[in-house]
Scaffold this active site. Structure first.
Site, PDB file in Angstrom:
ATOM      1  CG  MET A 263      -2.044  -0.816   1.064  1.00  0.00           C
ATOM      2  SD  MET A 263      -3.276  -0.366   2.295  1.00  0.00           S
ATOM      3  CE  MET A 263      -3.174  -1.833   3.466  1.00  0.00           C
TER       4      MET A 263
ATOM      5  CG  ASP B 174      10.152  -0.247   2.851  1.00  0.00           C
ATOM      6  OD1 ASP B 174      11.032  -1.171   3.319  1.00  0.00           O
ATOM      7  OD2 ASP B 174       9.226  -0.187   2.398  1.00  0.00           O
TER       8      ASP B 174
ATOM      9  CE1 TYR C 154      -1.065  -5.095  11.458  1.00  0.00           C
ATOM     10  CE2 TYR C 154      -3.114  -5.121  12.136  1.00  0.00           C
ATOM     11  CZ  TYR C 154      -2.200  -4.858  11.286  1.00  0.00           C
ATOM     12  OH  TYR C 154      -2.519  -4.160  10.007  1.00  0.00           O
TER      13      TYR C 154
ATOM     14  CE  LYS D 184      -1.332  -1.249  12.056  1.00  0.00           C
ATOM     15  NZ  LYS D 184      -0.458  -0.470  10.957  1.00  0.00           N
TER      16      LYS D 184
END
Ligand code: NAI
Ligand code: BUO
Length: 243
Positions: free
Chosen positions: A18, A37, A152, A156
């Protein structure tokens, strides 16, 4: 006039998935984009593909010092930064009872702490630009539980909360801060962690989300079209969490 003409953006985790789609979308709509990155080969290839409107820099988003260099290099090359997309993220799937402490710590470092580091580091440049839009990529795993994703989901959910705190504190400088909450998208993260199985039937819209659709939302939040949107949880899930 393109939709983000004159803006300088940073996209983390921009070499693939993405992130790469966000880089392409923002550049095609007039922004100058620095993308970072760990994957140098993919980053350089994407830079070559898009051309001089983008610059790839190697960065580990968990390294606080590296953030200073990235923002300095972005400002030096293109000017003060007005858009930050905190996109880099990792997942590790295991049942909570089997989840190792090391895996937990790494997911929190990359998905949560790095978002704090990025937001903190970019504020002086945004103040100089006289505007700012920080876009934090969370997940539907940041608004409801996700099986076998204890770290995760924790990270988040934290991004959802940090976004709101930053929006409260930075509004006075004209800096907007929002989170995006996509459902599954068919990227390497998806195939590495979800086995690639079809989940389209769960969505009222009857299909899986594409990365281009997430990039369209990133573009909207980066642009002045969203000038009164801050502190928002922007869910993009085909109606999945409406159930
Ligand atoms: N794929 C999905 O179904 C969903 C993904 N998301 C989130 O969207 C974001 C992008 O995900 P994808 O494109 O699917 O993942 P991806 O795995 O395809 O790409 C993530 C990129 O981040 C980079 N990265 C990882 N750790 C890094 C670090 N420490 N420093 C710098 N770069 C690093 C990777 O090298 C990779 O290029 C992530 O934050 C993810 O949690 C949210 C909802 C759904
Ligand atoms: C991978 C992810 O973030 C999902 C499915 O919410």
């Amino acid at each position: 006039m393109k939709r983000v003409d004159g803006k300088v953006a940073i996209v983390t985790g921009g070499a693939r998935g993405m992130g790469a789609s966000h880089v392409q979308k923002l550049a095609s709509e007039g922004a100058k984009v620095v993308f970072t990155d760990l994957d140098i080969e993919a980053g350089k290839a994407l830079q070559e593909d898009i051309g001089p409107d983008v610059l790839f820099l190697e960065q580990d988003v968990t390294d606080a010092d590296a953030w200073g260099s990235v923002i300095e290099e972005a400002a030096h090359t293109f000017g003060p930064v007005s858009v930050l997309v905190n996109n880099a993220g990792i997942n590790y799937s295991a049942a909570m009872e089997e989840f190792s402490e090391d895996a937990y710590d790494r997911v929190i470092e990359v998905n949560q702490k790095a978002v704090f580091l990025g937001m903190k580091a970019v504020v002086p440049s945004m103040k100089q630009a006289g505007e700012g839009s920080i876009i934090n990529i969370s997940s539907i795993g940041g608004i409801r539980g996700r099986l076998e994703s204890i770290a995760y989901s924790a990270s988040k959910f934290a991004v959802t909360g940090m976004t709101k705190v930053a929006a409260l504190e930075l509004g006075q400088y004209g800096i907007r801060v929002n989170s995006i909450h996509p459902s599954l998208v068919n990227t390497d993260m998806f195939s590495e962690n979800a086995g690639g199985g079809s989940v389209a039937g769960d969505r009222p819209l009857g299909r899986v989300l594409t990365k281009e659709e997430v990039s369209n939302l990133v573009l909207h939040l980066a642009s002045d079209e969203s000038s009164y949107t801050t502190g928002a949880e922007c869910v993009i899930d085909g109606g999945l969490t409406a159930r």
